[in-house]
Design a protein around this motif. Structure first.
Motif, PDB file in Angstrom:
ATOM      1  N   ALA A  75      42.808 -40.798 -54.924  1.00  0.00           N
ATOM      2  CA  ALA A  75      42.098 -39.798 -54.140  1.00  0.00           C
ATOM      3  C   ALA A  75      40.919 -40.438 -53.422  1.00  0.00           C
ATOM      4  CB  ALA A  75      41.599 -38.676 -55.059  1.00  0.00           C
ATOM      5  N   PRO A  76      40.646 -40.008 -52.158  1.00  0.00           N
ATOM      6  CA  PRO A  76      39.500 -40.568 -51.435  1.00  0.00           C
ATOM      7  C   PRO A  76      38.198 -40.323 -52.181  1.00  0.00           C
ATOM      8  CG  PRO A  76      40.946 -39.311 -49.968  1.00  0.00           C
ATOM      9  CD  PRO A  76      41.412 -39.046 -51.364  1.00  0.00           C
ATOM     10  N   ASP A  77      37.289 -41.273 -52.093  1.00  0.00           N
ATOM     11  CA  ASP A  77      35.982 -41.149 -52.715  1.00  0.00           C
ATOM     12  C   ASP A  77      35.209 -39.986 -52.090  1.00  0.00           C
ATOM     13  OD1 ASP A  77      33.772 -42.566 -54.379  1.00  0.00           O
ATOM     14  OD2 ASP A  77      32.867 -42.214 -52.407  1.00  0.00           O
ATOM     15  N   PRO A  78      34.508 -39.173 -52.881  1.00  0.00           N
ATOM     16  CA  PRO A  78      33.752 -38.048 -52.316  1.00  0.00           C
ATOM     17  C   PRO A  78      32.746 -38.474 -51.251  1.00  0.00           C
ATOM     18  CG  PRO A  78      33.945 -37.791 -54.684  1.00  0.00           C
ATOM     19  CD  PRO A  78      34.499 -39.147 -54.361  1.00  0.00           C
ATOM     20  N   ALA A  79      32.102 -39.617 -51.444  1.00  0.00           N
ATOM     21  CA  ALA A  79      31.140 -40.085 -50.443  1.00  0.00           C
ATOM     22  C   ALA A  79      31.844 -40.419 -49.129  1.00  0.00           C
ATOM     23  CB  ALA A  79      30.384 -41.306 -50.969  1.00  0.00           C
ATOM     24  N   LEU A  80      33.056 -40.977 -49.225  1.00  0.00           N
ATOM     25  CA  LEU A  80      33.823 -41.282 -48.031  1.00  0.00           C
ATOM     26  C   LEU A  80      34.205 -39.993 -47.308  1.00  0.00           C
ATOM     27  CD1 LEU A  80      35.269 -43.607 -46.431  1.00  0.00           C
ATOM     28  CD2 LEU A  80      37.313 -43.008 -47.743  1.00  0.00           C
ATOM     29  N   LEU A  81      34.610 -38.989 -48.063  1.00  0.00           N
ATOM     30  CA  LEU A  81      34.963 -37.711 -47.458  1.00  0.00           C
ATOM     31  C   LEU A  81      33.755 -37.069 -46.785  1.00  0.00           C
ATOM     32  CD1 LEU A  81      37.329 -36.244 -50.194  1.00  0.00           C
ATOM     33  CD2 LEU A  81      37.976 -37.067 -47.926  1.00  0.00           C
ATOM     34  N   ASP A  82      32.605 -37.145 -47.407  1.00  0.00           N
ATOM     35  CA  ASP A  82      31.392 -36.606 -46.786  1.00  0.00           C
ATOM     36  C   ASP A  82      31.105 -37.309 -45.461  1.00  0.00           C
ATOM     37  OD1 ASP A  82      31.003 -34.803 -48.830  1.00  0.00           O
ATOM     38  OD2 ASP A  82      29.525 -36.046 -49.896  1.00  0.00           O
ATOM     39  N   TRP A  83      31.302 -38.626 -45.440  1.00  0.00           N
ATOM     40  CA  TRP A  83      31.090 -39.398 -44.214  1.00  0.00           C
ATOM     41  C   TRP A  83      32.063 -38.962 -43.121  1.00  0.00           C
ATOM     42  CZ3 TRP A  83      34.230 -43.721 -42.373  1.00  0.00           C
ATOM     43  CH2 TRP A  83      33.632 -44.446 -41.337  1.00  0.00           C
ATOM     44  N   LEU A  84      33.312 -38.740 -43.505  1.00  0.00           N
ATOM     45  CA  LEU A  84      34.308 -38.314 -42.530  1.00  0.00           C
ATOM     46  C   LEU A  84      34.061 -36.896 -42.038  1.00  0.00           C
ATOM     47  CD1 LEU A  84      37.549 -39.764 -44.185  1.00  0.00           C
ATOM     48  CD2 LEU A  84      36.449 -40.566 -42.089  1.00  0.00           C
ATOM     49  N   LEU A  85      33.565 -36.043 -42.903  1.00  0.00           N
ATOM     50  CA  LEU A  85      33.301 -34.658 -42.509  1.00  0.00           C
ATOM     51  C   LEU A  85      32.126 -34.546 -41.541  1.00  0.00           C
ATOM     52  CD1 LEU A  85      33.801 -32.867 -45.931  1.00  0.00           C
ATOM     53  CD2 LEU A  85      35.164 -32.487 -43.864  1.00  0.00           C
ATOM     54  N   ASP A  86      31.247 -35.509 -41.579  1.00  0.00           N
ATOM     55  CA  ASP A  86      30.111 -35.522 -40.660  1.00  0.00           C
ATOM     56  C   ASP A  86      30.579 -36.070 -39.319  1.00  0.00           C
ATOM     57  OD1 ASP A  86      27.587 -35.392 -39.543  1.00  0.00           O
ATOM     58  OD2 ASP A  86      26.899 -37.262 -40.486  1.00  0.00           O
ATOM     59  N   ALA A  87      31.419 -35.313 -38.638  1.00  0.00           N
ATOM     60  CA  ALA A  87      32.113 -35.810 -37.453  1.00  0.00           C
ATOM     61  C   ALA A  87      32.292 -34.673 -36.449  1.00  0.00           C
ATOM     62  CB  ALA A  87      33.477 -36.380 -37.847  1.00  0.00           C
ATOM     63  N   ASP A  88      32.719 -35.054 -35.262  1.00  0.00           N
ATOM     64  CA  ASP A  88      33.055 -34.099 -34.221  1.00  0.00           C
ATOM     65  C   ASP A  88      34.134 -33.139 -34.730  1.00  0.00           C
ATOM     66  OD1 ASP A  88      32.798 -33.889 -30.986  1.00  0.00           O
ATOM     67  OD2 ASP A  88      34.849 -33.405 -31.630  1.00  0.00           O
ATOM     68  N   PRO A  89      34.136 -31.880 -34.255  1.00  0.00           N
ATOM     69  CA  PRO A  89      35.186 -30.947 -34.705  1.00  0.00           C
ATOM     70  C   PRO A  89      36.597 -31.463 -34.497  1.00  0.00           C
ATOM     71  CG  PRO A  89      33.472 -29.751 -33.525  1.00  0.00           C
ATOM     72  CD  PRO A  89      33.143 -31.211 -33.397  1.00  0.00           C
ATOM     73  N   ALA A  90      36.814 -32.312 -33.486  1.00  0.00           N
ATOM     74  CA  ALA A  90      38.150 -32.841 -33.225  1.00  0.00           C
ATOM     75  C   ALA A  90      38.678 -33.673 -34.387  1.00  0.00           C
ATOM     76  CB  ALA A  90      38.137 -33.684 -31.948  1.00  0.00           C
ATOM     77  N   LEU A  91      37.781 -34.308 -35.110  1.00  0.00           N
ATOM     78  CA  LEU A  91      38.170 -35.067 -36.300  1.00  0.00           C
ATOM     79  C   LEU A  91      37.976 -34.239 -37.568  1.00  0.00           C
ATOM     80  CD1 LEU A  91      39.038 -37.579 -37.844  1.00  0.00           C
ATOM     81  CD2 LEU A  91      36.718 -38.475 -37.594  1.00  0.00           C
ATOM     82  N   ARG A  92      36.900 -33.517 -37.653  1.00  0.00           N
ATOM     83  CA  ARG A  92      36.557 -32.821 -38.894  1.00  0.00           C
ATOM     84  C   ARG A  92      37.668 -31.872 -39.348  1.00  0.00           C
ATOM     85  NH1 ARG A  92      31.668 -31.000 -41.863  1.00  0.00           N
ATOM     86  NH2 ARG A  92      32.346 -29.183 -43.054  1.00  0.00           N
ATOM     87  N   TRP A  93      38.277 -31.115 -38.416  1.00  0.00           N
ATOM     88  CA  TRP A  93      39.284 -30.150 -38.852  1.00  0.00           C
ATOM     89  C   TRP A  93      40.489 -30.846 -39.486  1.00  0.00           C
ATOM     90  CZ3 TRP A  93      44.403 -29.348 -37.521  1.00  0.00           C
ATOM     91  CH2 TRP A  93      44.887 -30.003 -36.394  1.00  0.00           C
ATOM     92  N   GLN A  94      40.808 -32.045 -38.998  1.00  0.00           N
ATOM     93  CA  GLN A  94      41.944 -32.776 -39.560  1.00  0.00           C
ATOM     94  C   GLN A  94      41.616 -33.320 -40.945  1.00  0.00           C
ATOM     95  OE1 GLN A  94      44.344 -35.010 -36.477  1.00  0.00           O
ATOM     96  NE2 GLN A  94      42.389 -34.860 -35.390  1.00  0.00           N
TER      97      GLN A  94
END
Length: 353
Positions: free
Chosen positions: A2-21
């Protein structure tokens, strides 16, 4: 894993075009959560910026594949200059790949039918032209926007190579398929099947194109066994028309999910190329910038950790590992044993086959 929670937080801090995916594919968020984020693409961030650059006639930059002011005899047309990415085809590709709702482009299909012509022979936009990649983009974008692209879908049946794939240079006499052209053609055919149900002939063509790549383990020349080129292990976002192990395995993930099938074992080597490129912190680096004019940058410069590449790499490896755990669990732990992250990557120099 499973992805690391910190990595997921980093990915979620993104433009909506990426965040929704990230929400949908890595977090398994409820549909109302990721759909709400996806709806923001038309009004916020990258998607809103690109949408605002559309011309009144429905095009971007005044042209179909090239901007209106492109000088085909100037420095921008040099062999090593790349190409501009600002005209209509790539603007539509980008918005569609980001997940923008077609309703945000209401009327665009009709405007392009009336106003846009391909630079090749002045052909009408939704009829496509002679290039496999351009026609694949046209097929996908037409299906998305509601244009009649049935003739484009048929075009792929009549322009396959004997070895099962496609090559954009068939007009120049090429008789062997290209990795790049075949992948882009497959994406268009998969979108056609998903949108219309396809036909037996189109399914057979898609599977033959997939087999062309699978016979080569997605990476290698069939005649020499060597890697087909340096681009196969070089990851860059946006993908554009370029082939890479990451781009092609992302396609095979989508195809397997569409077909309801297990991943083909011949994906394994490409998956390990992707795994080896993952850094200890779980990220992937941007490795190059495809040269050419852009409206604005949507990812980091080469050498920096890329959220887009990290999303794609994490998603495809998570899918691969989860599917293989179902088939081959470690008898001691119930977990699939996979290749290590030693950071070593094979660089390749041979020609495409």
């Amino acid at each position: 894993m499973a992805p690391d929670p910190a990595l997921l937080d980093w990915l979620l801090d993104a433009d909506p075009a990426l965040r929704w995916q990230v929400e949908r594919d890595l977090l398994d968020a409820p549909p109302d959560v990721w759909r709400a984020t996806r709806a923001r693409i038309a009004t916020e961030g990258f998607g809103a910026r690109l949408l605002a650059l559309q011309d009144p006639d429905g095009q971007w930059a005044g042209g179909a594949y090239y901007p209106k002011d492109f000088d085909f005899n100037g420095p921008e047309a040099a062999e090593d200059a790349g190409q501009p990415w600002t005209a209509t085809a790539y603007a539509l590709n980008t918005l569609r790949d980001w997940g923008m709702d077609a309703g945000a482009l209401a009327g665009t299909a009709g405007l392009l039918a009336a106003n846009s012509r391909w630079e090749y022979n002045n052909l009408p936009y939704w009829g496509g032209e002679v290039d496999c990649c351009i026609n694949a983009f046209t097929l996908s974008n037409g299906l998305w926007l509601g244009a009649d692209v049935s003739d484009v879908a048929q075009w792929f049946l009549h322009h396959r190579m004997a070895d099962g794939g496609w090559n954009c240079e068939w007009m120049e006499g090429s008789t062997r398929s290209s990795f790049h052209s075949t992948l882009n053609s497959l994406k268009g055919l998969l979108d056609f099947e998903a949108a219309t149900g396809g036909s037996d002939a189109h399914r057979e063509a898609r599977r033959a194109g997939e087999e062309y790549l699978l016979q080569r383990r997605l990476l290698r020349s069939l005649s020499t066994g060597e890697f087909v080129g340096p681009w196969v292990t070089m990851f860059a976002y946006p993908f554009r028309w370029f082939y890479s192990a990451l781009n092609v395995t992302d396609y095979f993930r989508a195809a397997a999910l569409h077909d309801g099938t297990q991943p083909d074992p011949r994906l394994a080597e490409a998956m390990e190329v992707i795994r080896a490129a993952r850094r200890p912190d779980g990220t992937w680096l941007q490795e190059r910038r495809h040269p050419g004019r852009v409206w604005f940058e949507v990812d980091v410069p080469p050498g920096e950790p890329s959220k887009w590449l990290t999303f794609y790499g994490t998603r495809v490896l998570s899918w691969w590992d989860a599917e293989n755990k179902k088939k081959h669990p470690d008898p001691r732990t119930g977990v699939l044993a996979t290749g290590g992250d030693d950071g070593n990557r094979t660089r390749v120099i041979s020609l495409e086959d």
